[in-house]
Enzyme design. Structure first.
Site, PDB file in Angstrom:
ATOM      1  N   HIS A  94      -1.956  -0.010   7.753  1.00  0.00           N
ATOM      2  CA  HIS A  94      -0.657  -0.162   7.084  1.00  0.00           C
ATOM      3  C   HIS A  94       0.253   1.011   7.379  1.00  0.00           C
ATOM      4  O   HIS A  94      -0.185   2.072   7.833  1.00  0.00           O
ATOM      5  CB  HIS A  94      -0.837  -0.351   5.576  1.00  0.00           C
ATOM      6  N   CYS A 110      -8.143   3.850   4.680  1.00  0.00           N
ATOM      7  CA  CYS A 110      -7.289   2.948   5.447  1.00  0.00           C
ATOM      8  C   CYS A 110      -6.803   3.648   6.714  1.00  0.00           C
ATOM      9  O   CYS A 110      -6.908   4.860   6.850  1.00  0.00           O
ATOM     10  CB  CYS A 110      -6.084   2.511   4.615  1.00  0.00           C
TER      11      CYS A 110
END
Length: 138
Positions: A94, A110
């Site tokens: 992301h 992440c």
């Protein structure tokens, strides 16, 4: 001899019906903190941030499981995760607004990209699908 037209038509039918759909290939090198992308629109190398000490970014091969244009982390203070591509449980690729940290491991696991690169990747994956591989270490 009457089968020749069928034999000649078979490869053409297979070529038309069996055309492989383009799939975005994403490789994340944890050691280099770089993402390598190959898609029908080109090849790219981008800096990323992955898991800092005490956390982990999963290694292996994955498919993109879900895409969310703007996701908010329920685990980390509702932090915005623009252009999220989830690939394993709660792990995603992301965008991040902490662009000064790109190229160093600082996340909770992440894979973070600049907002512009995340938007580009999101659009590619939305159109073509993706195979994601993650390897390397500190």
């Amino acid at each position: 001899m009457r089968y020749w037209p069928l034999l000649l038509a078979l490869p053409m039918a297979l070529a038309i019906g069996g055309t492989a759909q383009a799939v975005v290939r994403v490789h994340i090198d944890l050691s280099a903190q770089r993402m390598y992308v190959v898609s029908s629109s080109g090849s790219y190398v981008w800096p990323v941030s992955t898991a800092r000490r005490g956390y982990r970014t999963p290694r292996g091969s994955f498919a993109a499981k879900s895409l969310q244009r703007l996701h908010y982390s329920s685990k980390y203070d509702n932090a915005p995760m623009p252009h999220s591509i989830f690939f394993s449980g709660g792990y995603a690729i992301h965008g991040t607004y902490a662009t000064r940290s790109l190229g160093r491991p600082v996340s909770h696991g992440c894979v973070r990209l600049s907002p512009g690169h995340a938007a580009m990747l999101y659009d590619m994956v939305r159109r073509e699908g993706a195979r994601i591989s993650i390897s390397g270490g500190r």
